[in-house]
Design an enzyme around this catalytic site. Structure first.
Site, PDB file in Angstrom:
ATOM      1  CE  LYS A  20      -2.778  -3.064  -0.174  1.00 42.19           C
ATOM      2  NZ  LYS A  20      -3.078  -3.498  -1.534  1.00 42.19           N
ATOM      3  CD  GLU A  76      -4.708   6.250   4.236  1.00 37.45           C
ATOM      4  OE1 GLU A  76      -5.883   5.924   4.476  1.00 37.45           O
ATOM      5  OE2 GLU A  76      -4.112   5.956   3.191  1.00 37.45           O
ATOM      6  CG  HIS A 136     -12.954  -4.940   6.019  1.00 41.20           C
ATOM      7  ND1 HIS A 136     -13.093  -3.615   5.699  1.00 41.20           N
ATOM      8  CD2 HIS A 136     -12.503  -4.979   7.287  1.00 41.20           C
ATOM      9  CE1 HIS A 136     -12.722  -2.871   6.736  1.00 41.20           C
ATOM     10  NE2 HIS A 136     -12.371  -3.681   7.707  1.00 41.20           N
ATOM     11  NE  ARG A 146      -9.528  -9.581  -6.384  1.00 44.85           N
ATOM     12  CZ  ARG A 146      -9.251  -8.762  -5.368  1.00 44.85           C
ATOM     13  NH1 ARG A 146      -8.014  -8.459  -5.084  1.00 44.85           N
ATOM     14  NH2 ARG A 146     -10.222  -8.243  -4.639  1.00 44.85           N
TER      15      ARG A 146
HETATM   16  C1  MV4 Z   1     -10.122   3.892   5.323  1.00 44.18           C
HETATM   17  C2  MV4 Z   1     -11.304   4.189   6.042  1.00 44.18           C
HETATM   18  C3  MV4 Z   1     -11.404   5.425   6.631  1.00 44.18           C
HETATM   19  N1  MV4 Z   1     -10.375   6.299   6.525  1.00 44.18           N
HETATM   20  N2  MV4 Z   1      -9.143   4.803   5.256  1.00 44.18           N
HETATM   21  C4  MV4 Z   1     -11.117  -0.636   4.377  1.00 44.18           C
HETATM   22  C5  MV4 Z   1     -10.637  -1.467   3.255  1.00 44.18           C
HETATM   23  C6  MV4 Z   1      -9.478  -0.750   2.716  1.00 44.18           C
HETATM   24  N3  MV4 Z   1      -9.351  -0.957   1.316  1.00 44.18           N
HETATM   25  C7  MV4 Z   1      -9.701   0.656   3.044  1.00 44.18           C
HETATM   26  N4  MV4 Z   1     -10.634   0.656   4.122  1.00 44.18           N
HETATM   27  C8  MV4 Z   1     -10.911   1.790   4.784  1.00 44.18           C
HETATM   28  N5  MV4 Z   1      -9.949   2.732   4.713  1.00 44.18           N
HETATM   29  C9  MV4 Z   1      -9.269   5.961   5.854  1.00 44.18           C
HETATM   30  N6  MV4 Z   1      -8.257   6.850   5.806  1.00 44.18           N
HETATM   31  C10 MV4 Z   1     -12.312   3.242   6.115  1.00 44.18           C
HETATM   32  C11 MV4 Z   1     -12.112   2.022   5.495  1.00 44.18           C
HETATM   33  C12 MV4 Z   1     -13.206   1.108   5.657  1.00 44.18           C
HETATM   34  C13 MV4 Z   1     -13.959   0.661   4.585  1.00 44.18           C
HETATM   35  C14 MV4 Z   1     -13.662   1.007   3.291  1.00 44.18           C
HETATM   36  C15 MV4 Z   1     -14.401   0.552   2.250  1.00 44.18           C
HETATM   37  C16 MV4 Z   1     -15.477  -0.272   2.497  1.00 44.18           C
HETATM   38  C17 MV4 Z   1     -15.788  -0.655   3.757  1.00 44.18           C
HETATM   39  C18 MV4 Z   1     -15.029  -0.204   4.817  1.00 44.18           C
HETATM   40  C19 MV4 Z   1     -15.367  -0.610   6.095  1.00 44.18           C
HETATM   41  C20 MV4 Z   1     -14.611  -0.177   7.120  1.00 44.18           C
HETATM   42  C21 MV4 Z   1     -13.530   0.668   6.913  1.00 44.18           C
END
Ligand code: MV4
Length: 497
Positions: free
Chosen positions: A120, A204, A239, A296
């Site tokens: 990442k 972040e 997730h 993918r």
């Molecule tokens: C985040 C976030 C809030 N703030 N980043 C979860 C999966 C990963 N790909 C990124 N994710 C998140 N990153 C910041 N700076 C909240 C999530 C997140 C989330 C993102 C997408 C779909 C569902 C989620 C559920 C919980 C947290």
């Protein structure tokens, strides 16, 4: 890159995706090779293939994940190319490289692009200078508590600590105030070390109530990269995506173009080739931020196929053969609306625990605008060794309302006996005012779902639901340090610790 026709394709996967890939290959006149484990001997994808090779015991570490076995089969059967599907070895650069070395085409991006996007921090570094919006935070890995405090003070709490080697939500930790930072950081580092063998973490700003919007991209080896619009995947639990739709109900054409162009730039930053997905968070103010790129074909790719009229697997294969994309960005348009729900053998009345068993009844829905991508038949047992997804149910309509109505009709028509499934939960989502209005975010499940809600939908499940509601008591979480599962998940998982 030289053009090389693929005559024989091995699918290094199982279940619905193996079948889905082989169907497209067959339509292209390409002969198909399945590989299967002990648990999949009688699976439809094995019967569908022109040739099928047994590769070992049920555990994927002894079959679907063994690079040498798969390369060996490719050589024995003179396979030209391998499609990895999703999961298993699909994002494993070593597998792609091993195939490359043996002169076998990997249907996917370069091992280098996979490696960068798999990290990442490296991904964020790569997209710098390409005009891609990033969440405010640390430049690279956090060096220690002092830096963490300084950064947190600049970007303000709450903050999110993420593992560089994580992804898909693994290894994330929210810290809501300075008092929790030391412990949060220590725990995040040790968790990252244990889970990924790499303790690098970064910080972040925590984006509250975000929507998960991802953009499908497609790139050829001639420098052409297009976006195939977005999918909204905000209905998730822990997730795991449950409902996906295309297009998003909230993007204006101008926003769609901006996100699409940002996604193309992410792809260009690593000279991406093939199908890829660029994941963004969209905040309440309408700002969007790059999260990660999945290198993918994704589970939810069918909703994109339904609204674009394209076959993403065929495009992947053509691109792998060195062909140019058969369209320009201007020629792509959105036709109607599509929704996918994932049908898992999990019990929504019992904390979504896998409910493994035999499909005593299995009759998928049919009719206008309905597509079912599945890998099981009536009488089959769902193996315990893999993801318990039975099927993906996709509907397409002229409008979002029609797609929803079709989904409700199709769910009601889906007959599955012998195991509990997530279908009643999906039916609940379709009927919920927040979903119907389009005003929902990644907290949808936490905010709106209680198992009791399924009672009304399933009168005969009443007793089971009442039993469950007796133990339904949200635990208080006073600590300043919480895992995101605790923040974003349903409260009753807290009781399982
Ligand atoms: C985040 C976030 C809030 N703030 N980043 C979860 C999966 C990963 N790909 C990124 N994710 C998140 N990153 C910041 N700076 C909240 C999530 C997140 C989330 C993102 C997408 C779909 C569902 C989620 C559920 C919980 C947290």
């Amino acid at each position: 890159m030289a053009k090389k026709k693929i005559k024989k394709l091995l699918v290094a996967n199982r279940g619905e995706i193996a079948l889905r890939v082989m169907r497209s290959a067959r339509e292209m006149g390409i002969s198909t090779v399945a590989v299967y484990s002990e648990a999949d001997r009688n699976a439809p994808f094995v019967r569908f293939a022109d040739e099928a090779v047994f590769i070992g015991p049920a555990p994927s570490k002894e079959s679907y994940l063994v690079v040498e076995k798969l390369v060996g089969v490719c050589k024995d059967l003179k396979v030209d190319a391998v499609h990895p599907g999703y999961g298993f070895l699909s994002e494993n650069g070593d597998f792609a490289r091993a195939l490359e070395k043996s002169g076998i085409t990997f249907v996917g991006p370069s091992p280098e692009a996979m490696k960068v996007m798999g990290d990442k921090l490296a991904a964020k570094e790569a997209v710098k200078g390409f005009g891609v919006p990033l969440v405010p935070g640390t430049e690279g890995a956090v060096s220690g508590l002092d830096e963490a405090i300084a950064v947190a003070k600049t970007i303000k709490f709450p903050i999110l600590i993420k593992a560089a080697a994580g992804g898909g939500g693994k290894g994330m930790r929210v810290v809501v105030e300075e008092a929790g930072l030391k412990e949060g950081l220590e725990r995040a580092i040790s968790e990252a070390q244990n889970a990924f063998g790499d303790g690098s973490v970064f910080i972040e700003k925590y984006v509250a109530g975000p929507r998960h919007i991802e953009v499908q991209v497609m790139a050829d080896t001639h420098g052409n990269t297009c976006y195939l619009f977005e999918r909204e995947c905000s209905v998730q639990r822990r997730h795991q995506k449950v409902v996906e739709e295309a297009p998003s109900a909230v993007l204006s054409p101008a926003m769609r173009k901006r996100m699409g162009e940002a996604a193309v730039n992410v792809a260009k930053s690593v000279d991406y080739v093939g199908a890829g997905t660029v994941e963004f968070l969209l905040d309440e103010g309408g700002d969007f931020y790059f999260m990660e790129m999945n290198t993918r074909l994704q589970v939810e790719h069918p909703v994109t196929e339904m609204i674009t009229g394209l076959d993403l697997v065929k495009l992947q294969i053509r691109v792998a053969e060195g062909e140019k994309l058969p369209f320009t960005q201007d020629e792509l348009t959105i036709n109607g609306h599509a929704i996918e729900v994932r049908v898992y053998a999990e019990d929504p009345l019992n904390n979504f625990l896998p409910d493994i068993g035999t499909l005593t009844t299995y009759r998928p829905p049919q009719g206008p605008g309905v597509r079912v991508d599945d890998g099981f038949e009536e009488g089959m047992t769902i193996p315990i060794h893999y993801d318990p997804m039975i099927a993906k149910l996709i509907t397409h309509g002229a409008t979002r309302e029609e797609a929803i109505a079709r989904m409700e009709r199709a769910i009601d028509d889906y007959a599955i006996g012998g195991v509990e499934t997530t279908l009643p939960f999906c039916r609940f989502v379709m009927g919920h005012e927040s979903f119907r209005s389009g005003k929902y975010d990644t907290h949808f499940v936490r905010d709106h779902f209680k198992p009791e809600a399924l009672e009304a939908l399933e009168a005969d499940e009443f007793q089971a639901a009442a039993l469950v509601s007796g133990i339904w008591q949200a635990a208080a979480v006073p600590a300043a340090v919480k895992s995101t599962a605790e923040i974003d998940g349903s409260p009753w998982k807290l009781r399982r610790r």
